[in-house]
Every structure is written in structure tokens, then in C-alpha cells.
Motif scaffolding. Structure first.
Motif, PDB file in Angstrom:
ATOM      1  N   GLU A 211     -14.688  80.982  55.047  1.00 49.07           N
ATOM      2  CA  GLU A 211     -15.523  79.851  54.701  1.00 49.07           C
ATOM      3  C   GLU A 211     -16.629  79.528  55.598  1.00 49.07           C
ATOM      4  OE1 GLU A 211     -16.536  75.671  52.222  1.00 49.07           O
ATOM      5  OE2 GLU A 211     -14.574  77.015  51.812  1.00 49.07           O
ATOM      6  N   ASN A 215     -20.561  80.755  55.686  1.00 46.88           N
ATOM      7  CA  ASN A 215     -21.509  79.694  55.674  1.00 46.88           C
ATOM      8  C   ASN A 215     -22.369  79.937  57.273  1.00 46.88           C
ATOM      9  OD1 ASN A 215     -21.279  76.983  54.019  1.00 46.88           O
ATOM     10  ND2 ASN A 215     -19.356  77.955  53.986  1.00 46.88           N
ATOM     11  N   TYR A 219     -26.467  80.667  57.000  1.00 48.45           N
ATOM     12  CA  TYR A 219     -27.579  79.929  57.628  1.00 48.45           C
ATOM     13  C   TYR A 219     -28.265  80.695  58.402  1.00 48.45           C
ATOM     14  CZ  TYR A 219     -29.626  76.298  60.700  1.00 48.45           C
ATOM     15  OH  TYR A 219     -30.277  75.898  61.448  1.00 48.45           O
ATOM     16  N   HIS A 271     -21.857  72.126  63.223  1.00 50.08           N
ATOM     17  CA  HIS A 271     -21.999  71.390  61.734  1.00 50.08           C
ATOM     18  C   HIS A 271     -21.003  72.037  60.624  1.00 50.08           C
ATOM     19  CE1 HIS A 271     -23.924  70.017  58.235  1.00 50.08           C
ATOM     20  NE2 HIS A 271     -23.909  71.115  57.773  1.00 50.08           N
ATOM     21  N   TYR A 272     -20.947  73.335  60.620  1.00 52.25           N
ATOM     22  CA  TYR A 272     -19.989  73.934  59.611  1.00 52.25           C
ATOM     23  C   TYR A 272     -18.546  73.427  59.908  1.00 52.25           C
ATOM     24  CZ  TYR A 272     -23.980  75.601  57.016  1.00 52.25           C
ATOM     25  OH  TYR A 272     -25.159  76.014  56.268  1.00 52.25           O
ATOM     26  N   GLU A 274     -17.379  71.004  61.292  1.00 49.93           N
ATOM     27  CA  GLU A 274     -16.991  69.456  61.058  1.00 49.93           C
ATOM     28  C   GLU A 274     -16.782  69.571  59.398  1.00 49.93           C
ATOM     29  OE1 GLU A 274     -18.866  65.206  61.596  1.00 49.93           O
ATOM     30  OE2 GLU A 274     -19.686  66.773  62.777  1.00 49.93           O
ATOM     31  N   GLU A 275     -17.865  70.149  58.841  1.00 45.05           N
ATOM     32  CA  GLU A 275     -17.851  69.920  57.364  1.00 45.05           C
ATOM     33  C   GLU A 275     -16.852  70.611  56.702  1.00 45.05           C
ATOM     34  OE1 GLU A 275     -20.802  72.540  54.560  1.00 45.05           O
ATOM     35  OE2 GLU A 275     -21.768  70.589  54.705  1.00 45.05           O
ATOM     36  N   ILE A 276     -16.256  71.615  56.987  1.00 47.05           N
ATOM     37  CA  ILE A 276     -15.137  72.545  56.437  1.00 47.05           C
ATOM     38  C   ILE A 276     -13.910  71.954  56.968  1.00 47.05           C
ATOM     39  CG2 ILE A 276     -14.199  74.811  56.368  1.00 47.05           C
ATOM     40  CD1 ILE A 276     -16.866  76.115  56.656  1.00 47.05           C
ATOM     41  N   ASN A 278     -13.404  68.800  57.457  1.00 45.91           N
ATOM     42  CA  ASN A 278     -13.113  67.703  56.909  1.00 45.91           C
ATOM     43  C   ASN A 278     -12.751  67.839  55.409  1.00 45.91           C
ATOM     44  OD1 ASN A 278     -13.663  65.760  58.966  1.00 45.91           O
ATOM     45  ND2 ASN A 278     -15.918  65.883  58.388  1.00 45.91           N
ATOM     46  N   LYS A 279     -13.304  68.874  54.926  1.00 50.56           N
ATOM     47  CA  LYS A 279     -13.039  69.367  53.445  1.00 50.56           C
ATOM     48  C   LYS A 279     -11.635  69.800  53.239  1.00 50.56           C
ATOM     49  CE  LYS A 279     -14.903  72.961  51.562  1.00 50.56           C
ATOM     50  NZ  LYS A 279     -15.900  73.974  50.881  1.00 50.56           N
TER      51      LYS A 279
END
Length: 377
Positions: A211, A215, A219, A271-272, A274-276, A278-279
């Protein structure tokens, strides 16, 4: 006018001898001994540099010096059989033309030695730099961190690289950006393993990696119009086919010309991650610490030598755009003005190929190039 015909056979012999004894990184002991044996017969001062590198200083009694560089190391590649002068070292070969670079510089050393014996006078002294560990980028970084250029009052540095996509014997360069800023990317992702039949009990590091890559690629495609590269070529994950992977590593490379582009892509990866993370409840670590700057040819130095190059080298062309391939020559250009050149092999055989080869007659063009720069500076 210099008669170059006598040098061609000598330079060819240098290249073929060096091709048979490829060595890696700083472990260029046989290579260094070969070079030193040739230089010791000449009227120059020889010193070690960067562990196994060599400098040869031709003193013409001037206050300032210009430097010419060749790289020494080979690659961990098994050479295809067939050449009568093939590598004698198992699993190692000169697949990037460094044997040619050294032969070219040794050919130039012959000319400088002749000039010394003829008591010729030039504007500068000449410093020849034989550098180890170009492929690992550590050699130039180490040398640039010394006082070498201050010690010899070096005003400029020049180097070249064989280039398969250019016509045979063609010489090319450009002012400003020449080769890309290179950043190695290493990413580790830690999750939690579980049986594939009970995936809800695990945190899938392999899925997170997929993922993340998707991403980041999207981007870049949508948001980064500047010429650049961000690619991942290596992914390792898991231990068995029926268990959720708890650990994944990704390896890749980023190539840019502007610092702002590098920062934007690095920020996007963070950024990705951290986002992934956390998810999916996994932890990312991103390492972009191993990098070297872009090769940026000094515009004023280029302008100074361009006229002589155009007049004396009918095969000289100016590149329209820079290359995305990287070179640690850039560390020197951070310290002093420099210009880097490509010398065409005309073969189309890519660098780092197991069958990389070229016609040694092109190397005299590199010797002529360095001689023009030195004698007409």
C-alpha cells in the motif's frame, strides 16, 4: 602538435591489463600497484590518498594546479566469457568502464611526463587523482573531506565517464546540472505475525509495504512534474507462505536535480508511512541518509573551456539534458569548480552489464580532451 598515435597501443595495453584485475571498493591493491608501477617511471610526486587511492603531482613550477580524476573500482558481476583479456577474478569485473578511465588518465600522464622532460611551461601544475570506491560513493566523499585541494592549490577538477549511448568517440557535457542527486532508500516495516487463517490477529507488514509503494507512486505521478525518479527495486518479507508477515524491508532509489524536489518526495514518503502505519498498526522506519549530490558543472568554468573544445574536438557536443544516473564526482564539485564529461563508446551496451566492452581506440579522445584542457587553460 602532439602525435597521439604512439599512445594508442600503450593506452590499450593499460586498459586490458587493468580489466584482468578488477577489485571492489577500497580493496584496489593490485590495481593501485599496477598504476604506481607505471607512474614511478615518470617525473612526478606520488602519494596515497583515501586508503588505496593514488595521486600523481606533475610540478610545472606554477602557483596553481588543476586536477584530473579517474575511478579505480570494479563491480561484483561475473563477466561473460569470450574476451582474451577477461577478468581473472571470479565474480568481479570492470563493467562500468573504470578500467578505461584509468587507462585514459595514465595516457595523459605520459604526455605530462614528456612535457616535464621537455621543460615546457604551462599556466598550471597537474594533479592526477586515481580514486577508489566510486561505486560505493565513499571514495570521493573521503577525499573531498581532506585538505588535498588546499595543499596543491587546486583551482578546478575534470573527469569523464564512458557512455554507451553516445556515438563512438563523441565527447559531451553541459553547463549546470549534468547528473542526478542520488539517494538510497531503505524502509523497514514491523508488524505482528499471525496464521493466515486468522489474519485479524496480525498486523500485516507486507500489505503495508504494498500500500505504501502504491500511494507513493501515485503521489509522484500526480504531484511532481519536475524531472525525477523514485523507484523501489527490492522487497523482502515473511518467512512462510501461510503466515502474516511481521517484518518487511523495501529498498529503492530517488534521483532529483532540485533540492526542493528531493524534500517533497521525502516528505511524501514520511506522510504515507505515518498514515498507513496508523491505519494498519505497523511501524515504519525510513532511512534516506546515504546520498550524494548532483553533478553540477560550473557554468563559468565550462564557458572558459568551451571555445577550445569546439575548436579542437570536432566530436564535441553539448548535451541537451542531464542524465538521471549519478556519480560521486559531485562531491568534488561541492569543494571546487569542476566539469564532468561523457565519452561515447557507440556500443549501446549498458553500464553494469556482464558483457560490457568497448573499442579502446576511443580512449585517446579522452587523453586529447584532458590535454586540451591542461595545455590551453
Amino acid at each position: 602538435m602532439t602525435d597521439y598515435s604512439e599512445l594508442i597501443e600503450k593506452i590499450t595495453a593499460y586498459r586490458r591489463d587493468l580489466h584482468q584485475i578488477p577489485e571492489l571498493g577500497f580493496y584496489v591493491y593490485k590495481t593501485g600497484a599496477y598504476i604506481r608501477n607505471i607512474l614511478e617511471k615518470m617525473d612526478c610526486q606520488i602519494q596515497p590518498i583515501a586508503k588505496t587511492g593514488i595521486i600523481a603531482y606533475f610540478d610545472f613550477g606554477r602557483p596553481e594546479t588543476i586536477c584530473f580524476r579517474a575511478d579505480m573500482d570494479a563491480l561484483p558481476i561475473q563477466e561473460d566469457p569470450g574476451l582474451p583479456f577477461a577478468s581473472t577474478i571470479e565474480g568481479c569485473m570492470h563493467a562500468c568502464g573504470h578500467d578505461g578511465h584509468m587507462a585514459n588518465l595514465l595516457g595523459f600522464a605520459n604526455l605530462l611526463d614528456d612535457y616535464k622532460r621537455e621543460n615546457k611551461i604551462f599556466k598550471y601544475n597537474a594533479l592526477l587523482l586515481f580514486q577508489p570506491a566510486e561505486e560505493t560513493i565513499d571514495g570521493a566523499r573521503m577525499i573531498a573531506g581532506t585538505h588535498l585541494f588546499d595543499k596543491f592549490n587546486v583551482q578546478a577538477i575534470f573527469g569523464l565517464h564512458l557512455w554507451p549511448s553516445l556515438a563512438k568517440g563523441e565527447i559531451a557535457t553541459r553547463p549546470g546540472p549534468m547528473m542526478a542527486h542520488s539517494t538510497s532508500i531503505k524502509i523497514t516495516i514491523n508488524g505482528l505475525s499471525a496464521h493466515a487463517a486468522e489474519p485479524e490477529k496480525g498486523h500485516d507488514a507486507l500489505f503495508a509495504a504494498c500500500e505504501f509503494i502504491d500511494n507513493v507512486y501515485q503521489y509522484k505521478t500526480k504531484n511532481v512534474p519536475q524531472r525525477s525518479i523514485l523507484k523501489f527495486g527490492k522487497l523482502e518479507s515473511g518467512t512462510v507462505l501461510n503466515a502474516i508477515s511481521d517484518h518487511t524491508t523495501i529498498g529503492g532509489t530517488m534521483r532529483t536535480f532540485e533540492e526542493s524536489t528531493q524534500e517533497e518526495l521525502t516528505d511524501a514518503m514520511q506522510h504515507y508511512a505515518e498514515e498507513i502505519g496508523n491505519k494498519l498498526n505497523v511501524r515504519f522506519q525510513i532511512d534516506t541518509s546515504k546520498s550524494h549530490p548532483a553533478v553540477i558543472n560550473d557554468p563559468d568554468l565550462y564557458k572558459k573551456i568551451k571555445g577550445e573544445l569546439l575548436e579542437r574536438h570536432m566530436n564535441f557536443v553539448e548535451l541537451r539534458k542531464p542524465s538521471m544516473i549519478a556519480e560521486d564526482f559531485s562531491f568534488y564539485e561541492k569543494k571546487i569548480p569542476g566539469v564532468f564529461f561523457f565519452l561515447g563508446t557507440g556500443t549501446g551496451i549498458p553500464l553494469h552489464s556482464s558483457n560490457f566492452n568497448f573499442d579502446e581506440s576511443i580512449l585517446i579522445e579522452g587523453t586529447k580532451l584532458f590535454n586540451t584542457i591542461f595545455t590551453k587553460a
